[in-house]
Design a protein around this motif. Structure first.
Motif, PDB file in Angstrom:
ATOM      1  N   LEU A  46       0.936  -1.300  -0.012  1.00 53.08           N
ATOM      2  CA  LEU A  46      -0.014   0.109   0.026  1.00 53.08           C
ATOM      3  C   LEU A  46       1.003   0.991  -0.260  1.00 53.08           C
ATOM      4  O   LEU A  46       1.938   1.398   0.755  1.00 53.08           O
ATOM      5  CB  LEU A  46      -0.890   0.098   1.186  1.00 53.08           C
ATOM      6  N   SER A  90      -6.203  -8.766   1.233  1.00 56.05           N
ATOM      7  CA  SER A  90      -6.098  -7.377   0.772  1.00 56.05           C
ATOM      8  C   SER A  90      -7.033  -6.407   1.669  1.00 56.05           C
ATOM      9  O   SER A  90      -6.658  -5.267   2.071  1.00 56.05           O
ATOM     10  CB  SER A  90      -6.508  -7.281  -0.523  1.00 56.05           C
ATOM     11  N   GLU A  91      -8.154  -6.888   2.142  1.00 54.92           N
ATOM     12  CA  GLU A  91      -9.146  -5.901   3.038  1.00 54.92           C
ATOM     13  C   GLU A  91      -8.430  -5.945   4.032  1.00 54.92           C
ATOM     14  O   GLU A  91      -8.791  -4.785   4.732  1.00 54.92           O
ATOM     15  CB  GLU A  91     -10.704  -6.567   2.799  1.00 54.92           C
ATOM     16  N   THR A  93      -5.384  -5.786   5.019  1.00 53.99           N
ATOM     17  CA  THR A  93      -4.443  -4.912   5.024  1.00 53.99           C
ATOM     18  C   THR A  93      -5.079  -3.415   4.943  1.00 53.99           C
ATOM     19  O   THR A  93      -4.395  -2.425   5.407  1.00 53.99           O
ATOM     20  CB  THR A  93      -3.281  -5.255   3.948  1.00 53.99           C
ATOM     21  N   ASN A  94      -6.154  -3.453   3.989  1.00 53.33           N
ATOM     22  CA  ASN A  94      -6.551  -1.974   3.964  1.00 53.33           C
ATOM     23  C   ASN A  94      -7.025  -1.540   5.120  1.00 53.33           C
ATOM     24  O   ASN A  94      -6.923  -0.246   5.612  1.00 53.33           O
ATOM     25  CB  ASN A  94      -7.918  -2.184   2.976  1.00 53.33           C
ATOM     26  N   THR A  97      -4.206  -0.432   7.535  1.00 60.67           N
ATOM     27  CA  THR A  97      -3.447   0.814   7.091  1.00 60.67           C
ATOM     28  C   THR A  97      -4.597   1.854   7.431  1.00 60.67           C
ATOM     29  O   THR A  97      -3.828   3.088   7.728  1.00 60.67           O
ATOM     30  CB  THR A  97      -3.069   0.468   5.834  1.00 60.67           C
ATOM     31  N   ALA A  98      -5.686   1.798   7.077  1.00 57.52           N
ATOM     32  CA  ALA A  98      -6.646   2.750   7.652  1.00 57.52           C
ATOM     33  C   ALA A  98      -6.578   3.149   8.710  1.00 57.52           C
ATOM     34  O   ALA A  98      -6.780   4.637   9.075  1.00 57.52           O
ATOM     35  CB  ALA A  98      -8.055   2.365   6.998  1.00 57.52           C
ATOM     36  N   THR A 115      -4.940   1.908  -2.646  1.00 57.31           N
ATOM     37  CA  THR A 115      -5.656   0.490  -2.574  1.00 57.31           C
ATOM     38  C   THR A 115      -4.474  -0.652  -2.515  1.00 57.31           C
ATOM     39  O   THR A 115      -3.498  -0.315  -3.136  1.00 57.31           O
ATOM     40  CB  THR A 115      -6.538   0.187  -3.887  1.00 57.31           C
ATOM     41  N   PRO A 116      -5.228  -1.533  -1.900  1.00 56.61           N
ATOM     42  CA  PRO A 116      -3.845  -2.685  -1.761  1.00 56.61           C
ATOM     43  C   PRO A 116      -3.576  -3.327  -3.130  1.00 56.61           C
ATOM     44  O   PRO A 116      -4.339  -3.669  -3.810  1.00 56.61           O
ATOM     45  CB  PRO A 116      -4.424  -3.625  -0.786  1.00 56.61           C
TER      46      PRO A 116
END
Length: 155
Positions: A46, A90-91, A93-94, A97-98, A115-116
């Motif tokens: 990301l 992926s979600e 890690t999103n 990070t968010a 986006t990842p």
């Protein structure tokens, strides 16, 4: 890289992982790496833009990624790292990070995240900086690396 850029990511693990059923979260170690990072099997990259810039590269084994995806999907068996499992990782890690971005904002550091991008297999990733801090997290006995390459945005 400023050491205070690590804590928002550590705090995000402690906040987000229990929400997806992964309750045993521990920091196992911190190390310095160079620009090139060997994949442990799965890497999710990301970008970070704003008051600081760079990227964060999450890494784990394919087996761990499947177990984490299974936990995120309420225990549904995940036998291969298919499109659904990749989407779940992926979600995650999103979300991590968010949540780190929210933690940064509490320190008056404003960032946006990309986006990842998930890649798996044997390869070497190239980070945005020559100095990368790798935080090794243990999540329910699975290793999850957080490679942080951030610097103050001078623009």
């Amino acid at each position: 890289m400023d050491v205070k850029h690590i804590n928002p990511f550590l705090d995000s693990f402690l906040n987000v992982m229990p929400q997806v059923g992964l309750t045993d979260v521990q920091k196992k170690g911190i190390s310095l790496k160079g620009r090139f990072i060997e994949s442990p099997g799965v890497m999710i990259i990301l970008g970070i833009m704003g008051d600081i810039k760079g990227n964060v590269i999450y890494g784990t084994s394919i087996e761990s990624a499947k177990k984490i995806a299974s936990s995120m999907m309420m225990g549904m068996p995940v036998n291969e790292l298919d499109e659904l499992a990749q989407s779940a990782i992926s979600e995650l890690t999103n979300m991590l990070t968010a949540n780190a971005a929210i933690n940064f904002s509490k320190e008056n550091i404003e960032i946006n995240i990309s986006t990842p991008t998930l890649v798996h297999g044997e390869f070497t990733a190239n980070s945005s900086s020559d100095k990368v801090v790798c935080v090794e997290m243990q999540v329910n006995d699975m290793v999850f690396e957080v490679n942080i390459a951030l610097e103050k945005n001078t623009l």
